[in-house]
Write a protein that holds these residues in place. Structure first.
Motif, short mmCIF file in Angstrom:
data_model
loop_
_atom_site.label_atom_id
_atom_site.label_comp_id
_atom_site.label_asym_id
_atom_site.label_seq_id
_atom_site.Cartn_x
_atom_site.Cartn_y
_atom_site.Cartn_z
N PHE A 1 0.84 -1.20 0.00
CA PHE A 1 0.00 0.00 0.00
C PHE A 1 0.88 1.25 0.00
O PHE A 1 0.57 2.25 -0.68
N ALA A 2 1.97 1.23 0.76
CA ALA A 2 2.87 2.38 0.81
C ALA A 2 3.50 2.63 -0.56
O ALA A 2 3.63 3.78 -0.99
N VAL A 3 3.87 1.55 -1.24
CA VAL A 3 4.43 1.69 -2.60
C VAL A 3 3.38 2.28 -3.53
O VAL A 3 3.67 3.20 -4.32
N LEU A 4 2.16 1.76 -3.46
CA LEU A 4 1.08 2.27 -4.30
C LEU A 4 0.82 3.75 -4.02
O LEU A 4 0.68 4.55 -4.95
N ALA A 5 0.74 4.11 -2.74
CA ALA A 5 0.49 5.51 -2.38
C ALA A 5 1.61 6.41 -2.88
O ALA A 5 1.36 7.52 -3.38
N GLY A 6 2.85 5.93 -2.77
CA GLY A 6 3.99 6.72 -3.25
C GLY A 6 3.96 6.91 -4.75
O GLY A 6 4.17 8.02 -5.25
N LEU A 7 3.69 5.83 -5.48
CA LEU A 7 3.63 5.92 -6.95
C LEU A 7 2.48 6.81 -7.40
O LEU A 7 2.63 7.62 -8.33
N SER A 8 1.33 6.66 -6.76
CA SER A 8 0.17 7.47 -7.13
C SER A 8 0.43 8.94 -6.88
O SER A 8 0.12 9.80 -7.72
N THR A 9 1.01 9.24 -5.71
CA THR A 9 1.33 10.64 -5.39
C THR A 9 2.32 11.21 -6.39
O THR A 9 2.17 12.36 -6.84
N LEU A 10 3.31 10.42 -6.74
CA LEU A 10 4.32 10.88 -7.70
C LEU A 10 3.68 11.17 -9.05
O LEU A 10 3.96 12.22 -9.68
N LEU A 11 2.82 10.30 -9.53
CA LEU A 11 2.16 10.51 -10.83
C LEU A 11 1.28 11.75 -10.81
O LEU A 11 1.26 12.53 -11.76
N ILE A 12 0.54 11.93 -9.72
CA ILE A 12 -0.34 13.09 -9.61
C ILE A 12 0.48 14.38 -9.56
O ILE A 12 0.14 15.38 -10.19
N MET A 13 1.59 14.35 -8.83
CA MET A 13 2.45 15.54 -8.75
C MET A 13 3.08 15.86 -10.10
O MET A 13 3.18 17.02 -10.49
N LEU A 14 3.50 14.82 -10.82
CA LEU A 14 4.07 15.04 -12.16
C LEU A 14 3.02 15.64 -13.10
O LEU A 14 3.32 16.55 -13.89
N ALA A 15 1.81 15.13 -13.01
CA ALA A 15 0.73 15.66 -13.85
C ALA A 15 0.40 17.10 -13.46
O ALA A 15 0.14 17.94 -14.32
#
Length: 224
Positions: A96-110
């Motif tokens: 879940f922590a990996v998923l949250a990190g990846l999702s946050t990173l993608l949203i920030m990049l967008a």
């Protein structure tokens, strides 16, 4: 999907189960806010958001996974014990922590491009957490499956997301104005705890959407 009906059902569930949700999630939410406040107060303000995000990756997966497990159990009219939900969320934490990190990173990049791409990514990843917790998918599998499941439901999901997060943002801004630009440490901590807890409502709303968008959703999962 009718966004207003979804919000109504989610509010009904949240209000009827507020005591259980509070006992399950609020202690971890408070611990998260206290840890973030204590750490960021010792750091350069320029670095505080990054460390605050890391602290969120420690606590958010625990209480969010527990809440998702609670939502799933209550959708089947079960009444699990709090300690069982927390125990079940512990093995899920790394993924879940990996998923949250990846999702946050993608949203920030967008978001670095424009706000609309960020909203698009946020909506397309709306079901990833539920797929990871309830179906045991890996973070990348959950993200890919979420992109597929949200196809055809984008505008309804976007409406649900905006109807939840915009009032929360407005509430956060209004409370900050009430306490001033430099609020007392205790006031700031209380506001963070309240706002973080209220954001759990979005998990309930999106769970309702998830159940409606998946084949096994044959009943009103938040009517109990």
């Amino acid at each position: 999907m009718n966004p207003l009906n979804i919000l109504r059902d989610a509010f009904f569930f949240f209000s009827r189960n507020i005591s259980l949700i509070t006992r399950l999630c609020l202690p971890l939410v408070v611990l998260e806010c206290v840890t973030r406040a204590a750490l960021t107060s010792q750091l350069d303000p320029a670095h505080a958001p990054a460390y605050g995000m890391l602290i969120g990756l420690v606590f958010y997966p625990l209480y969010s996974a527990a809440l998702i497990l609670l939502l799933d159990a209550r959708s089947q009219n079960h009444r699990p014990r709090i300690r069982d939900l927390l125990a079940a969320s512990l093995p899920i934490w790394p993924s879940f922590a990996v998923l949250a990190g990846l999702s946050t990173l993608l949203i920030m990049l967008a978001a670095s491009v424009f706000v609309l791409p960020a909203l698009w990514v946020m909506v397309k990843l709306a079901f990833a957490e539920y797929l990871l917790v309830l179906r045991g998918l890996t973070p990348l599998q959950a993200m890919r499956e979420s992109f597929q499941l949200t196809t055809g439901h984008f505008w309804s999901l976007l409406a649900c997301v905006l109807l939840v997060i915009v009032p929360l943002w407005l509430l956060d801004n209004s409370t900050l104005r009430l306490v001033g630009e430099q609020p007392d440490v205790i006031d700031r901590l209380l506001l963070d705890c309240v706002n973080s807890f209220l954001q759990l409502f979005s998990t309930v709303v999106l769970f309702r959407c998830f159940m409606l968008c998946t084949p096994q959703a044959t009943q009103d999962s938040t009517s109990h």
